[in-house]
Design a protein around this motif. Structure first.
Motif, PDB file in Angstrom:
ATOM      1  N   THR A 101      10.190  -9.265   6.480  1.00  0.00           N
ATOM      2  CA  THR A 101       8.829  -8.975   6.024  1.00  0.00           C
ATOM      3  C   THR A 101       8.788  -8.777   4.517  1.00  0.00           C
ATOM      4  OG1 THR A 101       8.143  -8.005   8.132  1.00  0.00           O
ATOM      5  CG2 THR A 101       6.929  -7.310   6.183  1.00  0.00           C
TER       6      THR A 101
ATOM      7  N   ARG B 254       7.034 -11.228   1.745  1.00  0.00           N
ATOM      8  CA  ARG B 254       6.028 -10.611   0.861  1.00  0.00           C
ATOM      9  C   ARG B 254       6.349 -10.884  -0.609  1.00  0.00           C
ATOM     10  NH1 ARG B 254       6.130  -5.647   2.772  1.00  0.00           N
ATOM     11  NH2 ARG B 254       4.208  -5.889   3.980  1.00  0.00           N
TER      12      ARG B 254
ATOM     13  N   LYS C  44       2.365  -9.707  16.238  1.00  0.00           N
ATOM     14  CA  LYS C  44       2.030  -8.378  15.725  1.00  0.00           C
ATOM     15  C   LYS C  44       2.938  -7.985  14.565  1.00  0.00           C
ATOM     16  CE  LYS C  44       1.301  -3.605  17.273  1.00  0.00           C
ATOM     17  NZ  LYS C  44       1.366  -2.667  18.434  1.00  0.00           N
ATOM     18  N   LYS C  45       4.193  -8.426  14.598  1.00  0.00           N
ATOM     19  CA  LYS C  45       5.124  -8.090  13.533  1.00  0.00           C
ATOM     20  C   LYS C  45       4.761  -8.748  12.202  1.00  0.00           C
ATOM     21  CE  LYS C  45       9.207  -7.157  16.372  1.00  0.00           C
ATOM     22  NZ  LYS C  45      10.620  -7.517  16.638  1.00  0.00           N
TER      23      LYS C  45
ATOM     24  N   GLU D  96       1.472  -9.168  11.246  1.00  0.00           N
ATOM     25  CA  GLU D  96       0.075  -8.853  10.923  1.00  0.00           C
ATOM     26  C   GLU D  96      -0.107  -8.412   9.476  1.00  0.00           C
ATOM     27  OE1 GLU D  96      -2.613  -9.431  12.359  1.00  0.00           O
ATOM     28  OE2 GLU D  96      -1.978  -9.966  14.387  1.00  0.00           O
ATOM     29  N   GLU D  97       0.762  -7.570   8.969  1.00  0.00           N
ATOM     30  CA  GLU D  97       0.634  -7.107   7.582  1.00  0.00           C
ATOM     31  C   GLU D  97       0.694  -8.278   6.615  1.00  0.00           C
ATOM     32  OE1 GLU D  97       3.284  -4.049   6.343  1.00  0.00           O
ATOM     33  OE2 GLU D  97       2.791  -2.701   8.001  1.00  0.00           O
TER      34      GLU D  97
ATOM     35  N   GLN E 294      -2.491 -10.344   6.715  1.00  0.00           N
ATOM     36  CA  GLN E 294      -3.567  -9.670   5.990  1.00  0.00           C
ATOM     37  C   GLN E 294      -3.391  -9.786   4.477  1.00  0.00           C
ATOM     38  OE1 GLN E 294      -3.785  -5.631   7.429  1.00  0.00           O
ATOM     39  NE2 GLN E 294      -4.193  -6.266   9.542  1.00  0.00           N
ATOM     40  N   GLU E 295      -2.151  -9.906   4.041  1.00  0.00           N
ATOM     41  CA  GLU E 295      -1.871  -9.995   2.606  1.00  0.00           C
ATOM     42  C   GLU E 295      -1.993 -11.417   2.069  1.00  0.00           C
ATOM     43  OE1 GLU E 295       1.936  -8.156   1.974  1.00  0.00           O
ATOM     44  OE2 GLU E 295       1.324  -6.357   3.083  1.00  0.00           O
TER      45      GLU E 295
END
Length: 301
Positions: free
Chosen positions: A20, A24, A41-42, A44-45, A48-49
């Motif tokens: 992650t 990122r 789900k893992k 999702e962040e 969203q970014e």
């Protein structure tokens, strides 16, 4: 070959603790990043970014110029690359493949050879530095493969890490990661024993750590995981179960070379015992729990 960053789509497979942060950092650096993981789900962040979600490996592979894999174990790596709907069945010629998982040197060579058949460029590039190194873009990246491919991927590696070394031909990156894990395994035993000794001697463990971490005993584990042990913080930067997997790969490779590694065998056995006590998804620093249990047994006997 130079790539225009904004036009170089990176497909990232595996968004666990380290993956992650790595995805990122690539996104923040300006690369378009497409992601896939077995459990959406893992991711999702990251979605969203600004990362683009892909519903399958084949969908991701068809859209990316560079594909990075960061998955759990050699079985997962093999499925991702060689599976019926895997990378080799879905990727366009000229695509760069970078496996940054900790995996088998033999499998890395298989991936490299298969990539040549499809006119693809493959590197094995496992990393070290844990969640902190992944978060800060300061990983050590150990690479196996052709120098020209390594140089083409250097700008991407530079986003993820600071210590970038081409170790040799395909598989050399994985062999180097095994060296890292062999050293780390015995070091973790030493760190635990030192801190438990300090506690038993009535010393301030933090003060002891301050004195010894810059001397001959200094190590990444002592400086980064020692404070977590003292604080009772066992959140994973690297899972116990994954460390066991790496040690098993190392033991198998050592056996193939006729090499005896008693320190590694001892560490593996201790971590297996820790795993059986329910610590599979704890950080590797949870090894100190075994020592504290043993101290209590001796004290109460």
């Amino acid at each position: 070959m130079e790539f225009i960053k904004e036009e170089t789509v990176i497909g990232f497979i595996g968004t666990g603790v380290m993956g992650t942060s790595m995805a990122r950092n690539l996104l923040k650096a300006g690369y378009p990043v497409h992601v896939y993981t077995r459990t959406k789900k893992k991711a999702e962040e990251l979605i969203q970014e600004g990362c683009i979600w892909r519903n399958s490996i084949s969908q991701l592979a068809g859209s990316a110029k560079v594909i990075i894999t960061m998955v759990g174990d050699p079985t997962d790596v093999k499925e991702v690359y060689f599976g019926e709907f895997g990378i080799f069945q879905s990727t366009s010629p000229g695509t760069y493949l970078i496996d940054m998982s900790s995996s088998s040197p033999m499998l890395a060579k298989e991936i490299h050879q298969e990539a040549l058949q499809y006119n693809l460029f493959a590197l094995d590039a496992p990393v070290s530095g844990g969640d902190i190194g992944a978060r800060d873009g300061k990983l050590a990246i150990m690479v196996g493969g052709d120098r020209s491919v390594f140089e083409a991927m250097r700008p991407i590696f530079s986003v993820l890490g600071e210590n970038l070394v081409l170790q040799g031909e395909a598989g050399a990156g994985q062999h180097t990661k095994i060296c890292n894990q062999v050293a780390a395994a015995s070091t973790m035993i030493g760190v635990c024993e030192a801190l438990v000794y300090a506690e038993k001697a009535g010393l301030d463990q933090t003060a002891v750590l301050k004195s010894i971490e810059t001397g001959a005993a200094g190590s990444w584990s002592l400086s980064n995981l020692g404070p977590k042990m003292i604080a009772g913080n066992f959140e994973p930067g690297f899972f116990v179960k994954h460390f066991i997997k790496d040690m098993l790969i190392a033991l198998e490779s050592a056996k193939e070379m006729g090499l005896n590694t008693p320190g590694l065998e001892l560490a593996k056995n201790m971590y297996v015992e820790l795993s059986k006590s329910g610590e599979d998804t704890s950080g590797t620093q949870a090894l100190i729990k075994l020592y504290k249990i043993n101290v209590e047994r001796v004290t109460n006997s």
